[in-house]
Design a protein around this motif. Structure first.
Motif, short mmCIF file in Angstrom:
data_model
loop_
_atom_site.label_atom_id
_atom_site.label_comp_id
_atom_site.label_asym_id
_atom_site.label_seq_id
_atom_site.Cartn_x
_atom_site.Cartn_y
_atom_site.Cartn_z
N GLY A 155 -2.78 16.83 -10.73
CA GLY A 155 -2.81 15.80 -11.77
C GLY A 155 -3.43 14.52 -11.24
N LYS A 156 -2.85 13.40 -11.63
CA LYS A 156 -3.30 12.08 -11.15
C LYS A 156 -2.31 11.59 -10.10
CE LYS A 156 -6.78 11.10 -13.94
NZ LYS A 156 -8.14 11.08 -13.48
N ILE A 157 -2.82 11.26 -8.94
CA ILE A 157 -1.99 10.66 -7.90
C ILE A 157 -1.94 9.17 -8.20
CG2 ILE A 157 -1.67 10.34 -5.42
CD1 ILE A 157 -1.72 13.34 -6.48
N THR A 158 -0.74 8.67 -8.44
CA THR A 158 -0.60 7.28 -8.90
C THR A 158 -0.14 6.31 -7.81
OG1 THR A 158 1.66 7.75 -9.60
CG2 THR A 158 -0.09 8.00 -11.26
N HIS A 159 0.40 6.85 -6.74
CA HIS A 159 0.98 5.98 -5.70
C HIS A 159 0.92 6.74 -4.38
CE1 HIS A 159 4.64 3.13 -4.75
NE2 HIS A 159 3.79 3.18 -3.75
N VAL A 160 0.36 6.12 -3.35
CA VAL A 160 0.34 6.69 -2.00
C VAL A 160 1.07 5.70 -1.09
CG1 VAL A 160 -1.08 7.37 -0.04
CG2 VAL A 160 -1.79 7.97 -2.35
N ARG A 161 1.98 6.23 -0.31
CA ARG A 161 2.76 5.40 0.61
C ARG A 161 2.72 6.03 2.00
NH1 ARG A 161 9.34 4.59 0.20
NH2 ARG A 161 9.65 4.47 2.46
N ILE A 162 2.42 5.21 2.99
CA ILE A 162 2.40 5.66 4.38
C ILE A 162 3.43 4.84 5.14
CG2 ILE A 162 1.00 5.84 6.48
CD1 ILE A 162 -1.47 5.94 4.53
N ASP A 163 4.35 5.52 5.79
CA ASP A 163 5.30 4.88 6.71
C ASP A 163 4.80 5.25 8.10
OD1 ASP A 163 6.53 4.62 4.25
OD2 ASP A 163 8.50 5.26 4.93
N PRO A 164 3.97 4.40 8.73
CA PRO A 164 3.26 4.81 9.94
C PRO A 164 4.13 4.93 11.19
CG PRO A 164 2.73 2.55 9.39
CD PRO A 164 3.58 3.07 8.28
N SER A 165 5.39 4.54 11.12
CA SER A 165 6.27 4.64 12.27
C SER A 165 7.71 4.52 11.79
CB SER A 165 5.96 3.51 13.26
OG SER A 165 6.91 3.48 14.29
N MET A 166 8.62 5.02 12.57
CA MET A 166 10.04 4.82 12.29
C MET A 166 10.64 3.87 13.32
SD MET A 166 10.38 6.50 9.65
CE MET A 166 9.57 7.77 8.75
N LEU A 167 9.77 3.21 14.09
CA LEU A 167 10.21 2.29 15.13
C LEU A 167 9.47 0.97 15.00
CD1 LEU A 167 10.12 4.79 18.13
CD2 LEU A 167 12.13 4.06 16.86
N MET A 168 10.00 -0.05 15.65
CA MET A 168 9.36 -1.37 15.62
C MET A 168 8.22 -1.43 16.65
SD MET A 168 12.57 -3.91 15.02
CE MET A 168 13.67 -3.23 16.23
N GLY A 169 7.22 -2.24 16.35
CA GLY A 169 6.09 -2.42 17.27
C GLY A 169 4.79 -2.63 16.53
N ASP A 170 3.69 -2.48 17.26
CA ASP A 170 2.36 -2.71 16.72
C ASP A 170 1.74 -1.40 16.24
OD1 ASP A 170 2.60 -5.38 17.40
OD2 ASP A 170 1.53 -5.16 19.28
N ILE A 171 1.12 -1.48 15.05
CA ILE A 171 0.45 -0.33 14.43
C ILE A 171 -0.92 -0.80 13.97
CG2 ILE A 171 0.54 1.37 12.58
CD1 ILE A 171 3.68 0.55 12.54
N TYR A 172 -1.94 0.00 14.21
CA TYR A 172 -3.30 -0.33 13.78
C TYR A 172 -3.81 0.83 12.93
CZ TYR A 172 -2.88 -3.48 17.77
OH TYR A 172 -2.45 -4.43 18.66
N ILE A 173 -4.42 0.51 11.79
CA ILE A 173 -5.02 1.54 10.94
C ILE A 173 -6.49 1.18 10.76
CG2 ILE A 173 -5.03 2.66 8.69
CD1 ILE A 173 -2.02 2.07 8.51
N ASP A 174 -7.37 2.05 11.23
CA ASP A 174 -8.81 1.82 11.14
C ASP A 174 -9.32 2.18 9.76
OD1 ASP A 174 -11.41 1.21 11.89
OD2 ASP A 174 -11.78 3.19 12.71
N TYR A 175 -8.90 3.33 9.23
CA TYR A 175 -9.30 3.71 7.88
C TYR A 175 -8.33 4.72 7.30
CZ TYR A 175 -11.65 7.58 10.37
OH TYR A 175 -11.94 8.64 11.19
N ILE A 176 -8.39 4.83 5.97
CA ILE A 176 -7.67 5.85 5.20
C ILE A 176 -8.72 6.43 4.25
CG2 ILE A 176 -5.83 6.35 3.56
CD1 ILE A 176 -4.46 3.75 4.65
N ARG A 177 -8.94 7.74 4.32
CA ARG A 177 -9.96 8.38 3.48
C ARG A 177 -9.36 9.58 2.76
NH1 ARG A 177 -14.46 8.48 8.28
NH2 ARG A 177 -14.87 6.23 8.31
N ILE A 178 -9.54 9.59 1.45
CA ILE A 178 -9.10 10.72 0.64
C ILE A 178 -10.34 11.43 0.14
CG2 ILE A 178 -7.77 11.45 -1.37
CD1 ILE A 178 -6.21 8.76 -1.09
N GLU A 179 -10.47 12.70 0.49
CA GLU A 179 -11.68 13.46 0.12
C GLU A 179 -11.31 14.67 -0.70
OE1 GLU A 179 -14.46 13.79 3.54
OE2 GLU A 179 -12.79 12.88 4.63
#
Length: 188
Positions: A164-188
């Protein structure tokens, strides 16, 4: 001599302040280069749908944050400072046609938190909740804690919830505290 060939400059070099000077236009003329005072024209790159590259400082491209002290685009990536055990980057109203964009989602990230998994959630127009444990709309993804860039590929073609239609995308990139870097997110 230039490359072993005698070359005559179109004008006379001169000496000033202890240096020999050759006007730039002489050199340009010699190599057939034209100098103009026009501003360079930069062509805007066409945005590819559902490919978020985060290359413009300060532009989260529609993604929002939660559970982090700081999240911003800088140096060509999203930098997140997690201060909770549930940092989130999400896109509400993304409106992805799952029939068209049904191959994979690739997330390039650097994990500096110690976490070994991250979570991906998505909602559809017909199923607006995340679903519980075991739901195809709630995925636990293995993650390497090596503080290096890694490409995470998530198979969408084999996911029964991706429809169908994806209406909401959520990423929880870690379950711990600290630094997180995201270069890109691609949906193909």
């Amino acid at each position: 001599k230039l490359n072993g060939v005698d070359v005559t400059l179109p004008g006379t070099p001169y000496y000033t302040n202890g240096h020999f000077m050759v006007p730039m236009n002489y050199i340009c003329d010699m190599f057939g280069i034209t100098i103009t005072n026009e501003e360079p024209k930069v062509e805007a790159q066409e945005k590819i749908p559902f490919q978020y590259e985060f290359n413009t400082a300060g532009d989260m491209e529609g993604w929002t944050k939660s559970g982090v002290a700081f999240a911003n685009v800088e140096n060509g990536h999203v930098y997140m400072k997690s201060v909770s055990t549930d940092p989130i980057i999400q896109f509400q109203g993304i409106n992805v046609d799952a029939a068209t964009y049904n191959k994979k989602m690739t997330i390039r990230l650097k994990n500096c938190t110690g976490a070994t998994t991250f979570m991906l959630y998505f909602n559809t127009d017909s199923e607006p909740d995340w679903g519980g444990i075991g739901s195809p709309r709630r995925l636990e993804i293995p993650l390497t804690d090596n503080k290096e860039w890694q490409d995470i590929e998530i198979d969408l073609a084999g996911n029964t919830g991706w429809k169908g239609k994806i209406t909401h995308v959520r990423i929880d990139p870690s379950m711990l505290m600290g630094d997180i870097y995201i270069d890109y997110i691609r949906i193909e």
